[in-house]
Design an enzyme around this catalytic site. Structure first.
Site, PDB file in Angstrom:
ATOM      1  N   CYS A 105       0.834  -1.208   0.000  1.00 14.99           N
ATOM      2  CA  CYS A 105       0.000   0.000   0.000  1.00 14.99           C
ATOM      3  C   CYS A 105       0.873   1.264   0.000  1.00 14.99           C
ATOM      4  O   CYS A 105       1.472   1.576  -1.018  1.00 14.99           O
ATOM      5  CB  CYS A 105      -0.991  -0.025   1.162  1.00 14.99           C
ATOM      6  SG  CYS A 105      -2.373   1.114   0.913  1.00 14.99           S
ATOM      7  N   HIS A 207      -3.767  -4.727   0.745  1.00 18.70           N
ATOM      8  CA  HIS A 207      -3.196  -5.125   2.038  1.00 18.70           C
ATOM      9  C   HIS A 207      -3.250  -6.643   2.184  1.00 18.70           C
ATOM     10  O   HIS A 207      -4.174  -7.194   2.806  1.00 18.70           O
ATOM     11  CB  HIS A 207      -3.950  -4.447   3.180  1.00 18.70           C
ATOM     12  CG  HIS A 207      -3.510  -3.052   3.440  1.00 18.70           C
ATOM     13  ND1 HIS A 207      -2.490  -2.726   4.318  1.00 18.70           N
ATOM     14  CD2 HIS A 207      -3.941  -1.879   2.916  1.00 18.70           C
ATOM     15  CE1 HIS A 207      -2.323  -1.420   4.333  1.00 18.70           C
ATOM     16  NE2 HIS A 207      -3.180  -0.873   3.491  1.00 18.70           N
ATOM     17  N   GLU A 209      -1.623  -8.609   4.059  1.00 21.66           N
ATOM     18  CA  GLU A 209      -1.526  -9.082   5.439  1.00 21.66           C
ATOM     19  C   GLU A 209      -2.910  -9.292   6.061  1.00 21.66           C
ATOM     20  O   GLU A 209      -3.059 -10.056   7.020  1.00 21.66           O
ATOM     21  CB  GLU A 209      -0.677  -8.131   6.289  1.00 21.66           C
ATOM     22  CG  GLU A 209      -1.358  -6.855   6.754  1.00 21.66           C
ATOM     23  CD  GLU A 209      -1.477  -5.775   5.685  1.00 21.66           C
ATOM     24  OE1 GLU A 209      -1.976  -4.684   6.011  1.00 21.66           O
ATOM     25  OE2 GLU A 209      -1.062  -6.016   4.529  1.00 21.66           O
TER      26      GLU A 209
END
Length: 234
Positions: A105, A207, A209
């Site tokens: 990001c 994102h 994660e």
């Protein structure tokens, strides 16, 4: 031995903060994350680079547009000058040493700026953009992305199109020399860039994660990044 991976944090007043999911997925992929403190200069950055096997650039606030030769627009969000300064040093050092970089990001954005590219300060006022800041759980895959088949992202996805989550209002405008755009959203917003001459230098606008537990593309990105870092131990 497990590779040691430097992870950038957010600069919040007197604190350096990092969402746990970044460390969690590095650990699950077989790496050891270490959070980078603030206040490092050239010498400390060189020492850190020599002691670690890769760099993960985490998400966060906007980047000072002065770094790509622009004045701030009214839509520019909060900036963190110390974080900008230090991440530019880190990127240039890890690139010079040809060590793996995974940029997420804001990380993609600062990677592009550090290497000579520019950004849209606000996609909603500067582009005809889809919604890129979702009002949904962070694990929700909110819009489609189309990847280049001959890219790392395309090979990981195994398909021309897949879905990602989305939490940003800035994006790549002019891609940096040596980097290639390898995925875009349907509105043309850049969703991934890669350095094809490097073992692993990849930036994604979403994102992973937050979605690695439900999405194979996101999980494989962490696995391939950590595997590339493991190669630095040879």
């Amino acid at each position: 031995m497990k590779p040691i991976i430097a992870v950038t944090a957010n600069c919040e007043d007197e604190y350096a903060g990092l969402k746990h999911a970044y460390s969690e997925w590095i650990l699950k992929a077989g790496g050891i994350p270490v959070i980078v403190p603030f206040g490092l200069g050239d010498e400390e950055v060189r020492t850190l680079c020599g002691a670690t096997h890769g760099l993960l650039l985490s998400g966060g606030p906007d980047i000072d547009p002065d770094y790509y030769g622009e004045q701030p627009l009214p839509q520019l969000g909060r900036i963190t000058p110390e974080r900008d300064r230090q991440e530019l040093l880190l990127i240039r050092e890890y690139m010079a040493e040809q060590k793996p970089i995974f940029a997420i990001c804001r990380g993609l954005q600062v990677l592009n700026v550090a290497l000579g590219g520019s950004l849209y300060q606000d996609v909603y006022s500067q582009c005809r953009a889809l919604k890129h800041s979702q009002n949904a759980p962070r694990s929700h895959l909110s819009h489609r992305v189309r990847a280049e088949a001959d890219s790392r992202i395309g090979r990981i996805a195994g398909a021309a199109e897949f879905k990602t989550n989305s939490f940003h209002h800035q994006a790549v405008k002019d891609v940096a020399p040596g980097m290639r755009v390898t995925a875009k959203a349907e509105d043309g917003i850049v969703e991934a860039i890669e350095c094809e001459s490097a073992r692993f230098v990849v930036g994604v606008q979403w994102h992973p994660e937050d979605t690695a537990g439900v999405d194979d593309v996101s999980r494989k990105l962490f696995e391939q990044f950590v595997e590339a870092c493991r190669g630095e131990q040879a």
